[in-house]
Every structure is written in C-alpha cells, then in structure tokens.
Scaffold this active site. Sequence first.
Site, PDB file in Angstrom:
ATOM      1  N   LYS A  43       0.868  -1.173   0.000  1.00 30.38           N
ATOM      2  CA  LYS A  43       0.000   0.000   0.000  1.00 30.38           C
ATOM      3  C   LYS A  43       0.907   1.226   0.000  1.00 30.38           C
ATOM      4  O   LYS A  43       1.992   1.204   0.615  1.00 30.38           O
ATOM      5  CB  LYS A  43      -0.880  -0.040   1.260  1.00 30.38           C
ATOM      6  N   SER A  97      -9.725  -0.894   6.697  1.00 35.15           N
ATOM      7  CA  SER A  97      -9.213  -0.745   5.333  1.00 35.15           C
ATOM      8  C   SER A  97      -8.595  -1.970   4.707  1.00 35.15           C
ATOM      9  O   SER A  97      -8.242  -1.932   3.532  1.00 35.15           O
ATOM     10  CB  SER A  97      -8.188   0.374   5.290  1.00 35.15           C
ATOM     11  N   SER A 111      -9.705   1.620   2.608  1.00 33.12           N
ATOM     12  CA  SER A 111      -8.878   2.467   1.782  1.00 33.12           C
ATOM     13  C   SER A 111      -7.855   1.717   0.941  1.00 33.12           C
ATOM     14  O   SER A 111      -7.314   2.281  -0.003  1.00 33.12           O
ATOM     15  CB  SER A 111      -8.155   3.490   2.660  1.00 33.12           C
TER      16      SER A 111
HETATM   17  N1  GLN Z   1     -13.107   4.034   6.448  1.00 32.07           N
HETATM   18  C1  GLN Z   1     -12.355   4.265   7.642  1.00 32.07           C
HETATM   19  C2  GLN Z   1     -11.840   5.681   7.657  1.00 32.07           C
HETATM   20  O1  GLN Z   1     -12.073   6.358   6.717  1.00 32.07           O
HETATM   21  C3  GLN Z   1     -11.229   3.282   7.793  1.00 32.07           C
HETATM   22  C4  GLN Z   1     -10.084   3.556   6.913  1.00 32.07           C
HETATM   23  C5  GLN Z   1      -8.830   2.820   7.256  1.00 32.07           C
HETATM   24  O2  GLN Z   1      -8.866   1.769   7.915  1.00 32.07           O
HETATM   25  N2  GLN Z   1      -7.698   3.375   6.859  1.00 32.07           N
HETATM   26  O3  GLN Z   1     -11.205   6.094   8.549  1.00 32.07           O
END
Ligand code: GLN
Length: 429
Positions: free
Chosen positions: A33, A134, A110
Amino acid sequence: MKKTKETEEYFSVFIDGKPESKGKLKGLTFSFKDNICVKGIETKASSKILEGYKPLFDATAVERIRGEGGQIIGKTIQDEFGFGSFCTNTGIGIKPPKNPVDKERVTGGSSGGSAAAVKVLDNHVSIAESTGGSIANPAAFCGVIGLTPTYGLVSRHGLLDYANSLDKIGVISRNIKDAARTLSVIAGSDGKDMTCTAEKKDYEGYLGESVKGMTIGIPKEYVRGLDPEVEKGFLVTRKILEKKGVRFKDVSLRKNAEYSIPTYYVIAMCEASTNLAKYSGLRYGYTEEIENEHYDNFYSRVRGSAFGEEAKRRILLGTFARMTGYRDAYYDKALKARTILINEYKEAFKDCDAIMHPTMPILPPTFEDAKKLTPLQNYMLDLLTVGANLAGLPHISVPAKNTKLPVGVMFTADHFDEEKLIILGESLE
Ligand code: GLN
C-alpha cells in the site's frame, strides 16, 4: 510480470519482477500500500502533498519480506492517507481504481489498489494497512482475503501514520496459505516500534487444523439491516461451518453497535490531524516557491493546494476536537468509551473462539451511488469493521459463498489468536 492497463490502474508505481526461487516467500510477488515506505520508491499515501518523496529506508515489513525472497513489484493506490471506505478519496490527480469484478463499482477502501491487484494477479500478495477496516473492506468488495493482525503484532516502523493507536499492517491474499506464510514473516517484535513487542507464532503450522468444536458468536446487532445478497452469503457460509461441526451462539455487541462509529471517528481524526501537521512543504514532497511572504501563508498555500477534500475535512474536525475546551468533551471521552467497547468484546470472548458477521452491510456500490453519500452516511457504513479495529483485535474477511457480487464474511478473534482466523478461513476454501 507485465505492465497492463489493470496494473497501471491499481499501482502508483509498478516495477517488473518475477518471483524468486529462494526463501520462505519464494514464488510470490508483493505490492505495498502506498503508505508503507519502500526505499528509493516514491511513497506518498496517494497524496499530492508527498509527490516525489522517496524514502531513504525500508519499512520493517518490507525489509522482512525482501529477506525471505519476496519480490516487490510496486505500490498500490489507496484513499489519501487511508481516509475513506471506497478508494474514491484518492488524492489530487490520482484516479480511483475500478472493481475488477464489475468496473462500474468501487474496489472498497482504503486499500482498494491492493485488493484489486490481488484479485487480478496470480501468486501475488499485497501488504496493506487498516485503521478502521481498510484491509477487510476492500478484500470483501473485491472477493479476496484480508487479514488484519492484532494491534502491535506487526511493526509499524516505516508506515506513514494515519492514527497511531489504531494502525495495523496486514495482508491481502487470494488464499489462506499465502496469508499465513506472509504473516509468519512480517509479524514479531521490532526494536524500531515500541508498540510491537509480541512474539509471533508459527501460523503455517495451523494450516489443515479442523474447526470442529469451535464456538462462534454472532452479534445480533451486526446482522440487521443488511443488503439481501449480503445476508444470503452470510447465511450460506454459516451453514457450511455448521456442517463442519462449528457451534453458534448469539452474543451482544450493543454498545459497539451504538458507539463505535463516533468513538472511532473522533479518535481517528484527532490523531490524523496531528500526524498530517508535518506535511508543510518544508521537509517532504510537494512545495511551492514563494518570496516575501509570511511563512503562515506559505504553509496554507502548500496545504491548501495539495491535500484533497477529505483530508482537509479531517484536519479541521480533528483539530477542532483537540482544542482547549473541547478536548475533554470529545477526545478524552472517546478514549474512555473505547475502553468500554473493548470490554464488551472481551466479555464475548469468554465463551466464544471468534465472532462472525458480514464485513460490509452493503454490496460494493457503483461510483455513482458512492458519490451520492454524505460524509456521515459514508462513515456509518464502517459500522461492522470499526469495533474490532478500535479494540485492536485480529480479524479476517473471507469471501462468502454463492453470491453474484463479492460479499465478505468477517471473523474476529481475541488478541493474538490469529491462528483461529487462519483455521476458520481455511475451512471455507
Ligand atoms: N473508512 C475508515 C476511515 O475512513 C477506515 C479507513 C482505514 O482503515 N484506513 O477512517
């Protein structure tokens, strides 16, 4: 491995490379990532503000993977700094990837690029990161496996932090075996991360074990209001486990159902707003030339033109919630609530090996539908994943059976019980 239209869409940097024939990870290629530092390769968490930033060192996870023959083929697209659930909040100038199963739909986020890359590339594993879901969410939407370890099992050294008390580096793969062998390599204490002190287990050693006799709790609050297709996939998967000798019982995560979203978003935004303070145009990435202007104007200009909309929203909300006078009411209160929510999970684990529910309450939305959601509606869709993340509990999303579009089933285990997730996941392959 060849560069294709798809790899271009899912990767911010793609390097040609063939799997190696030596080491524990032989035969696999890896992507990371974009918020994980890979030496000499642009690492920017899909944000314009880090354009051109090339780390001078490898993150611990990268170093360990290289050390075991893992061939690195690039960096994957994500929501900017991890802020999102659909991979549609990519930074300025970065196109959101499309779901490989249906190009009209989002990949989830994400870590959307990671999940999509694993879906389309053979013998490929992507190292992703989860703050509030995510890894599980895009794995569910793309029909692959997403394993998020216990907080502190995998070193965060070399991760561009979103929210330090929540971030975990984990694995997205096509099968459980690859997830287990990758976790065996990246897990374990690291002198460069003070929160990473746990000893790892031999996760591969649990492959082939039976689920017979396991007890799984189903939180009744987490199986309501689901999309019918999600519900169907969940029930079919439950039946399969039942036939294999798993016992099911009802548990309650009432407090999590009610408070995990506000608790998570307050903590996540507060921590994010301090973490992003260092991106000011002076030390890393994007900058602008200015003369004869106050430095405040310089910072505002750089941050104003290089952060995306969602990043700005979170900086403002997080900074507000940490201000004198508000801190007690929001951040400190959220920390107290977090303890209550962790205890609720701990109570459930007194007589369950794992907790099971769908990963996401909906099917991967189309880009058009995703666009119609307000930020709040968007945050609410994380309901099923944020609890386990707040509690630092290990969880895995595996594809449900017999669904037209990908649906994920999520198992959560007690701290450092990753092997139970591996056994459960494998029994569904
Ligand atoms: N959707 C969640 C957020 O926007 C989780 C995102 C993540 O785990 N990076 O914070």
